[in-house]
Design a protein around this motif. Structure first.
Motif, short mmCIF file in Angstrom:
data_model
loop_
_atom_site.label_atom_id
_atom_site.label_comp_id
_atom_site.label_asym_id
_atom_site.label_seq_id
_atom_site.Cartn_x
_atom_site.Cartn_y
_atom_site.Cartn_z
N TYR A 24 -8.64 10.53 -5.57
CA TYR A 24 -9.29 9.71 -6.60
C TYR A 24 -8.59 8.37 -6.75
CZ TYR A 24 -10.46 8.03 -11.25
OH TYR A 24 -10.85 7.24 -12.31
N ARG A 25 -7.25 8.39 -6.80
CA ARG A 25 -6.50 7.14 -6.92
C ARG A 25 -6.68 6.28 -5.66
NH1 ARG A 25 -5.19 5.16 -11.42
NH2 ARG A 25 -3.54 3.99 -10.35
N PHE A 26 -6.74 6.93 -4.51
CA PHE A 26 -6.94 6.20 -3.26
C PHE A 26 -8.30 5.49 -3.26
CE2 PHE A 26 -8.15 6.19 1.31
CZ PHE A 26 -7.21 5.28 1.74
N GLY A 27 -9.32 6.18 -3.76
CA GLY A 27 -10.64 5.56 -3.85
C GLY A 27 -10.67 4.40 -4.83
N ARG A 28 -9.95 4.53 -5.96
CA ARG A 28 -9.90 3.44 -6.93
C ARG A 28 -9.22 2.20 -6.33
NH1 ARG A 28 -10.55 4.58 -12.44
NH2 ARG A 28 -10.06 2.36 -12.65
N ILE A 29 -8.20 2.43 -5.51
CA ILE A 29 -7.53 1.30 -4.87
C ILE A 29 -8.45 0.63 -3.86
CG2 ILE A 29 -5.62 0.70 -3.33
CD1 ILE A 29 -3.95 2.78 -4.74
N LEU A 30 -9.25 1.43 -3.15
CA LEU A 30 -10.20 0.84 -2.20
C LEU A 30 -11.29 0.05 -2.91
CD1 LEU A 30 -10.63 3.74 0.40
CD2 LEU A 30 -9.22 1.69 0.59
N LEU A 31 -11.64 0.45 -4.14
CA LEU A 31 -12.67 -0.27 -4.89
C LEU A 31 -12.14 -1.53 -5.56
CD1 LEU A 31 -14.55 2.70 -6.63
CD2 LEU A 31 -15.39 1.28 -4.75
N ARG A 32 -10.82 -1.66 -5.64
CA ARG A 32 -10.23 -2.79 -6.35
C ARG A 32 -10.61 -4.15 -5.74
NH1 ARG A 32 -4.17 -1.56 -7.51
NH2 ARG A 32 -5.17 0.21 -8.55
N PRO A 33 -10.66 -4.30 -4.39
CA PRO A 33 -11.05 -5.61 -3.85
C PRO A 33 -12.47 -6.03 -4.19
CG PRO A 33 -9.91 -4.30 -2.18
CD PRO A 33 -10.19 -3.39 -3.32
N GLU A 35 -13.79 -6.05 -7.14
CA GLU A 35 -13.91 -6.52 -8.52
C GLU A 35 -14.35 -7.97 -8.60
OE1 GLU A 35 -10.18 -5.77 -10.37
OE2 GLU A 35 -10.43 -3.59 -10.41
N GLY A 36 -14.00 -8.79 -7.62
CA GLY A 36 -14.38 -10.20 -7.66
C GLY A 36 -15.76 -10.47 -7.11
N TYR A 37 -16.40 -9.46 -6.50
CA TYR A 37 -17.71 -9.68 -5.87
C TYR A 37 -18.82 -8.83 -6.48
CZ TYR A 37 -14.50 -11.54 -2.35
OH TYR A 37 -13.51 -12.25 -1.72
N VAL A 38 -18.49 -7.77 -7.17
CA VAL A 38 -19.49 -6.85 -7.73
C VAL A 38 -19.49 -6.98 -9.25
CG1 VAL A 38 -20.24 -4.43 -7.90
CG2 VAL A 38 -19.16 -5.28 -5.80
N ARG A 39 -20.65 -6.97 -9.85
CA ARG A 39 -20.75 -7.08 -11.29
C ARG A 39 -20.14 -5.87 -11.99
NH1 ARG A 39 -26.92 -9.45 -12.18
NH2 ARG A 39 -26.59 -11.44 -11.07
N GLY A 40 -19.80 -6.07 -13.26
CA GLY A 40 -19.10 -5.03 -14.02
C GLY A 40 -19.83 -3.70 -14.09
N PRO A 41 -21.10 -3.66 -14.50
CA PRO A 41 -21.81 -2.37 -14.60
C PRO A 41 -21.89 -1.63 -13.27
CG PRO A 41 -22.97 -4.07 -15.82
CD PRO A 41 -21.91 -4.76 -15.05
N LEU A 42 -22.14 -2.36 -12.19
CA LEU A 42 -22.23 -1.71 -10.88
C LEU A 42 -20.88 -1.16 -10.46
CD1 LEU A 42 -23.84 -0.98 -8.37
CD2 LEU A 42 -23.41 -3.28 -7.48
N LEU A 43 -19.82 -1.92 -10.70
CA LEU A 43 -18.49 -1.44 -10.35
C LEU A 43 -18.12 -0.21 -11.17
CD1 LEU A 43 -15.98 -2.01 -8.61
CD2 LEU A 43 -15.10 -3.42 -10.47
N THR A 44 -18.46 -0.22 -12.46
CA THR A 44 -18.21 0.95 -13.30
C THR A 44 -18.98 2.16 -12.80
OG1 THR A 44 -17.87 -0.51 -15.20
CG2 THR A 44 -18.27 1.82 -15.66
N ALA A 45 -20.22 1.93 -12.36
CA ALA A 45 -21.03 3.04 -11.82
C ALA A 45 -20.42 3.60 -10.55
CB ALA A 45 -22.46 2.55 -11.56
N LEU A 46 -19.88 2.71 -9.68
CA LEU A 46 -19.25 3.20 -8.45
C LEU A 46 -17.99 4.02 -8.76
CD1 LEU A 46 -19.53 0.02 -6.16
CD2 LEU A 46 -20.83 2.15 -5.99
#
Length: 389
Positions: A24-33, A35-46
């Motif tokens: 889970y933490r590994f996936g969160r780190i992969l999603l971190r880049p 944050e500057g390209y995806v809108r907030g609601p979509l990133l929260t959904a992912l």
């Protein structure tokens, strides 16, 4: 209920829960880049979707570990997930996730180790060992993760380590300076010769500054002007530490030969005792001032000296405050501090003389100086002359 009474079941559930958290933490780190390209609601959904996938996967694996075939969907899914993680790709993913968790855990634990604000030997050792232990543990995590990953991919780690050992032995003969740096750094730490926060001078005045970082290979000094000196430990022959256990202020003042020496000594003693009794500076003193008296008959004047035993790294600020007070006290006592004597030869040109007043109503402005209260408090930073290279 019978299955849940077995210790191996609980052990398996705990290990799989740790792996699930690591993934889970590994996936969160992969999603971190993103944050500057995806809108907030979509990133929260992912992030929520990834949490749901990890949670369902762990429930499925837990169902299979506890052997609950009455839950057909989760039981079969857990079996498929376990078979997948027995493959090389699954093992590498788990090793990578666990190594990442260990890396972050080491950083978090080292950040919680905060040294005291007061400068002392314990603070120096804590700051120094904190950096060395953190870097060493992270290196161990990387090495173990690399070996485990190669083993999961089918590479024989035993033979690989044997080959690396032979290669390391061959390289060692050509890297003697590196080995010397490491051994020297080890003894610097073991004997507490100096540490992070100390003010040192290396190799009899070649380089000096505040120790900003120290590890087994390098000593990093920060000079007063901000220059960073990076010194391999093996090249350090002698070290002069200005902040070890206690420091000393060599308080000197010169007076002219025409001055009354006894009066000058009384002023020196009065200023020294005044500074020692001042509540603002009393905490820095470790002992009462020592008045040494006349120490030199110089060409331009007579040198008087006193010694102050003070807390480490406080000698600079106390020395500046002493200089301010002794100058005012000498002026008030009418004792002149010598200035360099120069002979001036005038030519045949006419000499123009202008008369000026000493101050308002003819008063000397030095008579209005306040000795015990400084308009600007002197800093405790080291003096520039300590930084000459």
């Amino acid at each position: 209920m019978i299955q849940l009474q077995k210790p191996q079941v609980w052990l398996g559930l705990g290990l799989t829960l740790l792996v699930a958290y690591a993934l889970y933490r590994f996936g969160r780190i992969l999603l971190r880049p993103l944050e500057g390209y995806v809108r907030g609601p979509l990133l929260t959904a992912l992030k929520g979707l990834w949490l749901l996938v990890v949670a369902v996967s762990w429930l499925a694996v837990a169902t299979h570990i506890a052997y609950l075939p009455s839950v057909p969907v989760l039981f079969d899914l857990g079996q498929d997930i376990e078979n997948g993680f027995r493959n090389s790709a699954g093992q590498v993913l788990v090793i990578l996730a666990l190594a990442l968790i260990a890396w972050n855990l080491i950083g978090s634990l080292s950040a919680r180790i905060v040294a005291e604000e007061e400068f002392n030997r314990r603070t120096v050792r804590v700051q120094t060992l904190k950096g060395v232990v953190e870097s060493t543990l992270k290196a161990v995590v990387v090495i173990i993760g690399l070996i485990a990953g190669l083993q999961a991919l089918g590479v024989n780690a035993t033979s690989l380590l044997a080959g690396v050992s032979v290669l390391g032995l061959a390289v060692g003969f050509g890297a003697q300076s590196l080995i010397k740096d490491v051994f020297t750094g080890f003894f610097i730490l073991l004997e507490d010769q100096y540490g992070v926060g100390d003010v040192i001078t290396v190799n009899t005045g070649q380089l000096s500054g505040n120790v900003e970082r120290l590890n087994l290979r390098l000593t990093v000094l920060r000079a007063l002007d901000g220059t960073v000196h990076i010194i391999p430990n093996g090249q350090i022959q002698t070290v002069s530490v200005s902040s070890k256990d206690w420091s000393r202020v060599v308080a000197t003042v010169d007076v002219t030969y025409a001055a009354n020496i006894n009066d000058a000594l009384r002023v020196l003693e009065a200023v020294s005792q005044e500074l020692y009794a001042d509540p603002e500076w009393r905490g820095f003193f470790l002992d009462a001032p020592e008045i040494q008296g006349v120490t030199q008959l110089a060409p331009d004047g007579v040198t008087l000296r006193a010694l102050f035993k003070v807390q480490p790294k406080s000698q600079y600020g106390i020395g500046r405050e002493f200089n301010r007070r002794i100058k005012i006290a000498m002026d008030q006592a009418g004792i002149k501090i010598p200035s360099p004597q120069r002979t001036i030869t005038l030519g045949n040109a006419p000499l123009e003389i202008k008369l000026t007043r000493e101050g308002p109503e003819g008063r000397d402005l030095r008579d209005t100086q306040e000795r015990t209260h400084a308009p600007v408090k002197p800093s405790l930073t080291r003096d520039p002359e300590e930084e000459e290279v």
